[in-house]
Scaffold this active site. Structure first.
Site, short mmCIF file in Angstrom:
data_model
loop_
_atom_site.label_atom_id
_atom_site.label_comp_id
_atom_site.label_asym_id
_atom_site.label_seq_id
_atom_site.Cartn_x
_atom_site.Cartn_y
_atom_site.Cartn_z
N TYR A 173 10.39 -5.43 13.75
CA TYR A 173 10.59 -5.05 12.35
C TYR A 173 11.41 -6.09 11.61
CZ TYR A 173 12.95 -2.81 8.37
OH TYR A 173 13.48 -2.56 7.13
N LYS A 200 10.39 -8.71 8.52
CA LYS A 200 11.08 -8.72 7.22
C LYS A 200 11.69 -10.11 6.97
CE LYS A 200 11.71 -5.81 4.64
NZ LYS A 200 10.92 -5.28 3.48
N THR A 222 16.24 -6.04 4.15
CA THR A 222 17.18 -5.28 4.97
C THR A 222 18.26 -6.18 5.56
OG1 THR A 222 17.31 -4.14 7.11
CG2 THR A 222 15.44 -5.58 6.82
N ASP A 223 19.41 -5.60 5.89
CA ASP A 223 20.46 -6.38 6.57
C ASP A 223 20.08 -6.72 8.00
OD1 ASP A 223 20.68 -3.83 7.68
OD2 ASP A 223 22.84 -3.62 7.36
N GLU A 224 19.00 -6.07 8.52
CA GLU A 224 18.66 -6.28 9.94
C GLU A 224 18.18 -7.70 10.21
OE1 GLU A 224 16.68 -2.95 11.80
OE2 GLU A 224 17.49 -1.57 10.31
P1 NAD Z 1 9.31 4.01 4.09
O1 NAD Z 1 8.72 3.75 5.44
O2 NAD Z 1 9.92 5.34 3.80
O3 NAD Z 1 8.21 3.76 2.95
C1 NAD Z 1 7.35 2.66 2.97
C2 NAD Z 1 6.26 2.90 1.93
O4 NAD Z 1 5.37 1.75 1.96
C3 NAD Z 1 5.39 4.13 2.21
O5 NAD Z 1 5.19 4.86 1.02
C4 NAD Z 1 4.09 3.55 2.72
O6 NAD Z 1 2.95 4.36 2.43
C5 NAD Z 1 4.03 2.21 1.97
N1 NAD Z 1 3.20 1.23 2.68
C6 NAD Z 1 3.27 0.90 4.00
N2 NAD Z 1 2.31 -0.02 4.29
C7 NAD Z 1 1.66 -0.27 3.12
C8 NAD Z 1 0.57 -1.14 2.78
N3 NAD Z 1 -0.03 -1.89 3.71
N4 NAD Z 1 0.16 -1.17 1.50
C9 NAD Z 1 0.77 -0.40 0.55
N5 NAD Z 1 1.76 0.46 0.82
C10 NAD Z 1 2.22 0.51 2.10
O7 NAD Z 1 10.36 2.83 3.86
P2 NAD Z 1 11.79 2.86 3.16
O8 NAD Z 1 12.79 3.30 4.15
O9 NAD Z 1 11.67 3.57 1.86
O10 NAD Z 1 12.00 1.30 2.91
C11 NAD Z 1 11.49 0.68 1.74
C12 NAD Z 1 11.84 -0.80 1.77
O11 NAD Z 1 13.26 -0.96 1.85
C13 NAD Z 1 11.27 -1.55 2.97
O12 NAD Z 1 10.85 -2.82 2.54
C14 NAD Z 1 12.43 -1.65 3.94
O13 NAD Z 1 12.32 -2.80 4.74
C15 NAD Z 1 13.61 -1.76 2.98
N6 NAD Z 1 14.88 -1.25 3.47
C16 NAD Z 1 14.99 0.01 4.02
C17 NAD Z 1 16.23 0.48 4.44
C18 NAD Z 1 16.41 1.88 5.00
O14 NAD Z 1 17.49 2.23 5.45
N7 NAD Z 1 15.39 2.73 4.97
C19 NAD Z 1 17.36 -0.33 4.33
C20 NAD Z 1 17.22 -1.61 3.77
C21 NAD Z 1 15.98 -2.05 3.34
P1 TYD Z 2 17.45 4.43 12.48
O1 TYD Z 2 17.67 5.56 11.55
O2 TYD Z 2 16.15 4.32 13.22
O3 TYD Z 2 17.76 3.07 11.66
P2 TYD Z 2 17.91 1.55 12.20
O4 TYD Z 2 17.48 1.45 13.59
O5 TYD Z 2 17.00 0.81 11.28
O6 TYD Z 2 19.37 1.23 12.00
O7 TYD Z 2 18.61 4.47 13.58
C1 TYD Z 2 19.97 4.45 13.22
C2 TYD Z 2 20.79 4.38 14.50
O8 TYD Z 2 20.61 5.60 15.23
C3 TYD Z 2 20.35 3.26 15.43
O9 TYD Z 2 21.49 2.71 16.09
C4 TYD Z 2 19.46 3.96 16.44
C5 TYD Z 2 20.08 5.35 16.54
N1 TYD Z 2 19.12 6.45 16.82
C6 TYD Z 2 19.38 7.34 17.89
O10 TYD Z 2 20.40 7.22 18.59
N2 TYD Z 2 18.48 8.34 18.11
C7 TYD Z 2 17.36 8.49 17.36
O11 TYD Z 2 16.55 9.42 17.64
C8 TYD Z 2 17.11 7.59 16.29
C9 TYD Z 2 15.88 7.73 15.43
C10 TYD Z 2 18.04 6.58 16.05
#
Ligand code: NAD
Ligand code: TYD
Length: 354
Positions: free
Chosen positions: A160, A164, A135-137
């Protein structure tokens, strides 16, 4: 039995991004055997993959990446040549209330996969690849100016992003120390179908639909860079196949929005789709206490990926947001299954009672 040109293990394939990645690879590469390894935590939902679960080149494996014995057993038995690692605890707010789960899955789980890959590949790296999705975070928080590049120093500020960042460092260390053929990418905020309604966009779509308050953290001034999830899946395909070993690629939408501006846009779109009077949904906006340590701004420079591999986002935000809203409204059964918890019984129904 059909023989496949490659066995590819995708972790976290029942989650939001993982399910799009699994679907993409199952459909585009019938010659690959796609193994989806997932623990099915609250975020894992096999209903996300209903349309491809019968595909002959797809198998689901329920396992916890924190369980070292099980991870080694599966690697020894299935001998994947490629790993795309998405399994993670992914929600910042949960990492604030329960950091430990993030340490176990994101750090210990990643090292178990690295060790197991190293053991079965035994220094014969030819044709092997370990792709870690991040992630970019990890780069921390930007002020008003600037973008994260691949050379930006890590400065994670939530449990988080710290977990990561730690896993990213371990993957790079395994590449440098042991020669493990690893590649990484760091992506901005994703949105689209099948996202669990705890993240901003699906939570707010669901709340607007149900006339529930929209909890905006702080003043709603934080900025995120949004990318449609299928564009991320396409980038993952390109990097898996063509990314240079040992390299990191930033992926982003070049699409920054202040939270409140995005929320107003979403409210207007929902008013239109639900046949409500313009301005009705935004009355649900409720400013609440800010998230602890809330990062102000994320924004990605993805020029390396664009230049080296020719990737670019395919959708404008307006199109992507409309597709997303229309998908959630057309798939209310999915949303209700998730919010009621019924989806958690799908695995038993689908896989254990046959
Ligand atoms: P998500 O929370 O929707 O899905 C995570 C999946 O991992 C789930 O299916 C869960 O069951 C599985 N999981 C969790 N713990 C596990 C374990 N111990 N063993 C096996 N499986 C396990 O997450 P997402 O939003 O789809 O993100 C997927 C990846 O992409 C992550 O690594 C996250 O850091 C990265 N990512 C997410 C975003 C975003 O905006 N969602 C952006 C950049 C990177
Ligand atoms: P989120 O979807 O949790 O992603 P991330 O924190 O990983 O960027 O949140 C996106 C943005 O929205 C973040 O600045 C937090 C804000 N946010 C709210 O204001 N209210 C909410 O209920 C949630 C879930 C997020």
């Amino acid at each position: 039995m059909k023989s496949y040109s490659k066995t590819l293990l995708i972790t976290g394939g029942a989650g939001f991004i993982g399910s799009h990645v699994v679907r993409h690879f199952v459909r585009l590469y019938p010659d690959y055997l796609i193994l989806n390894l997932d623990k099915l935590t609250y975020a894992g939902n096999l209903e996300n993959l209903r349309d491809i679960e019968q595909a002959t080149n797809y198998r689901f494996l329920r396992a916890d990446i924190v369980d070292e014995t099980e991870v080694f057993r599966l690697f020894r038995e299935l001998r994947p040549e490629g790993v795309i690692h998405l399994a993670a605890e992914s929600h910042v707010d949960r990492s604030i209330s329960n950091p430990n789960a993030f340490i176990f899955t994101n750090i210990v789980g990643t090292i178990n996969l690295l060790n197991a890959a190293r053991e079965i590949w035994k220094d014969d790296w030819e044709g092997k690849r370990f792709y870690h999705i991040s992630t970019d975070e990890v780069y921390g928080s930007l002020g008003e100016e600037g973008l994260f590049t691949e050379r930006t120093a890590y400065d994670p500020r939530s449990p988080y992003s710290a977990s990561k960042a730690s896993s990213d460092h371990l993957v790079r260390a395994y590449h440098h120390t042991f020669g493990l053929p690893a590649v990484l990418s760091n992506c901005s905020n994703n949105y689209g179908p099948y996202q669990f309604p705890e993240k901003l966009i699906p939570l707010f779509i669901n709340n607007i639909r149900n006339n529930k308050p929209l909890p905006v953290y702080g003043k709603g001034e934080n900025v995120r860079d949004w990318l449609y999830v299928e564009d991320h899946a396409r980038a993952i395909d390109l990097i898996f196949h063509q990314g240079r070993i040992g390299e990191t690629y930033n992926i982003g939408g070049n699409n920054e929005w202040q939270n409140i501006a995005l929320i107003l846009k979403l409210c207007a779109l929902m008013d239109d789709r639900l046949g409500r009077k313009a301005g009705d949904s935004e009355k649900l906006i409720t400013y609440v206490k800010d998230r602890a340590g809330h990062d102000l701004r994320y924004a990605i420079d993805s020029s390396k990926l664009q230049r080296e591999l020719g990737w670019a986002p395919s959708l404008q935000f307006e199109e992507g947001l409309a597709l997303t809203v229309d998908w959630y409204l057309a798939n209310q059964a999915w949303l209700e299954g998730v919010t009621s918890g019924d989806y958690q019984h799908y695995y038993e129904r689908q896989y254990l009672q046959r």
